[in-house]
Design a protein around this motif. Structure first.
Motif, PDB file in Angstrom:
ATOM      1  N   ARG A   1       0.834  -1.204   0.000  1.00 28.73           N
ATOM      2  CA  ARG A   1       0.000   0.000   0.000  1.00 28.73           C
ATOM      3  C   ARG A   1       0.868   1.253   0.000  1.00 28.73           C
ATOM      4  NH1 ARG A   1      -3.367  -1.469   3.546  1.00 28.73           N
ATOM      5  NH2 ARG A   1      -2.310  -0.691   5.399  1.00 28.73           N
TER       6      ARG A   1
ATOM      7  N   ASP B   1       2.288   1.636  -3.513  1.00 32.33           N
ATOM      8  CA  ASP B   1       1.233   2.025  -4.459  1.00 32.33           C
ATOM      9  C   ASP B   1       0.856   3.491  -4.293  1.00 32.33           C
ATOM     10  OD1 ASP B   1       1.107  -0.418  -5.653  1.00 32.33           O
ATOM     11  OD2 ASP B   1      -0.614  -1.138  -4.505  1.00 32.33           O
ATOM     12  N   GLU B   2       0.762   3.962  -3.064  1.00 32.56           N
ATOM     13  CA  GLU B   2       0.442   5.374  -2.831  1.00 32.56           C
ATOM     14  C   GLU B   2       1.527   6.278  -3.403  1.00 32.56           C
ATOM     15  OE1 GLU B   2      -0.044   5.698   1.355  1.00 32.56           O
ATOM     16  OE2 GLU B   2      -2.063   4.822   1.381  1.00 32.56           O
TER      17      GLU B   2
ATOM     18  N   ASP C   1       1.253   6.113  -7.214  1.00 32.16           N
ATOM     19  CA  ASP C   1       0.047   6.841  -7.632  1.00 32.16           C
ATOM     20  C   ASP C   1       0.290   8.343  -7.620  1.00 32.16           C
ATOM     21  OD1 ASP C   1      -1.420   4.564  -8.066  1.00 32.16           O
ATOM     22  OD2 ASP C   1      -2.440   4.614  -6.124  1.00 32.16           O
ATOM     23  N   ALA C   2       1.021   8.803  -6.598  1.00 29.80           N
ATOM     24  CA  ALA C   2       1.325  10.231  -6.509  1.00 29.80           C
ATOM     25  C   ALA C   2       2.171  10.678  -7.691  1.00 29.80           C
ATOM     26  CB  ALA C   2       2.053  10.531  -5.201  1.00 29.80           C
TER      27      ALA C   2
ATOM     28  N   ARG D   1       8.531  13.025  -3.965  1.00 29.98           N
ATOM     29  CA  ARG D   1       7.277  12.703  -4.665  1.00 29.98           C
ATOM     30  C   ARG D   1       6.956  13.765  -5.720  1.00 29.98           C
ATOM     31  NH1 ARG D   1       2.409  10.024  -1.243  1.00 29.98           N
ATOM     32  NH2 ARG D   1       3.546   8.275  -0.312  1.00 29.98           N
TER      33      ARG D   1
END
Length: 314
Positions: free
Chosen positions: A137, A140-141, A144-145, A191
């Motif tokens: 998770r 993935d976060e 995704d960012a 990020r």
């Protein structure tokens, strides 16, 4: 001594202690707990043991030295469970304990190496202890960012290539790499930089069909030989190298090779030169067991210096 009833040899606790090298008090304690009960008692009530007790003592000592608790040892010697069953269960428990200890050592190593603050130490400890689902998770976060909402067909492959897969039984280096990489994924600046790089790549493609190389791949092909030959980025010898790289980049973007394109190229290379990006790739290689990642820092530095020098001349 020999038992007059059956003619079998009998041993006192002292005899067992001399034969096995175990302390008398240890044998007495195990005997009181029913692990090695006496075969019978002598005329004065002293405990006596037969030859089987010697073998049992050796088994008990071995299991205790391996860390098996005394109640479980008793179940083995009384044949309530098999030795194989106990060995298997205990081996599994030790495997889990070893994994936990290695994780703790890796975290402490990272903390010591960087001189972490208490809050940083707490974060590193929590990241190291994440379960598989929690690790997935977190990654993935992060991805995704960086890539969420961007429809470029090449990004699915890039996401896969940036996904760490910590093995079930990682070594110390992989654990340390995971802790540092997980911390990097939480860095807002990293990020944002990766998102900007993805958006720039998507903008460069400008709706073109298929997967195209990015600006970093372009300059690597052109600049690597120049680095090997010792060409200085501001020297005239670098002019054709910069021209070829810019021309290839212009074809990717569908734009003319002019001052605007070279400023655009320089901006992309500056974004890509974030040392956190290179560190992420290094850690990713360790975690996934891949060959060491190629360092692009020299190529990016040379290219940035070369473009800057020609901006001043323009």
């Amino acid at each position: 001594m020999v038992d007059p009833m059956d003619g079998a040899e009998r041993y006192s606790i002292g005899d067992l202690a001399r034969r096995t090298g175990l302390p008398v008090k240890t044998i007495r304690f195990w005997s009181d707990r029913g692990v090695v009960p006496p075969t019978d008692r002598g005329p004065a009530g002293q405990r006596r043991y037969d030859a089987a007790a010697v073998a049992r003592l050796d088994l008990v000592r071995t299991l205790r030295e391996l860390g098996v608790d005394l109640p479980t040892v008793r179940r083995v010697v009384t044949r309530e469970v098999t030795l194989a069953e106990v060995a298997s269960a205990h081996a599994d428990a030790l495997t889990a304990q070893i994994r936990l200890l290695r994780t703790r050592r890796a975290v402490l190593t990272v903390i010591a190496r960087r001189g972490a603050t208490p809050s940083e130490a707490d974060l590193l400890h929590r990241l190291a202890g994440l379960a598989v689902r929690e690790r997935r998770r977190l990654v993935d976060e992060f991805l995704d960012a960086a890539f969420g909402g961007l429809t470029d067909p090449g990004f699915a492959g890039i996401r896969r290539s940036l996904t760490p897969e910590l093995p079930d039984d990682p070594d110390d280096c992989q654990i340390e790499a995971w802790v540092e990489l997980a911390e990097l994924t939480l860095d807002p600046g990293f990020r944002a930089g990766l998102r900007r790089l993805a958006e720039q790549h998507a903008a460069d493609r400008n709706g073109a069909e298929g997967v195209r190389r990015d600006v970093v791949a372009v300059v690597r092909d052109e600049v690597a030989p120049a680095l090997a030959d010792g060409v200085e980025p501001a020297s005239p010898d670098a002019d054709p190298i910069v021209a070829r790289a810019a021309a290839r980049y212009a074809r990717i973007c569908g734009r003319p090779d002019d001052a605007d394109l070279r400023r655009r190229m320089l901006d992309r290379l500056r974004t890509a030169s974030d040392p956190r990006r290179e560190r992420y790739l290094e850690l990713l290689s360790v975690i996934n067991g891949w060959p060491p990642a190629e360092s692009l820092a020299p190529v990016l530095d040379w290219s940035i210096r070369a473009l800057r020098a020609r901006q001043h001349l323009a």
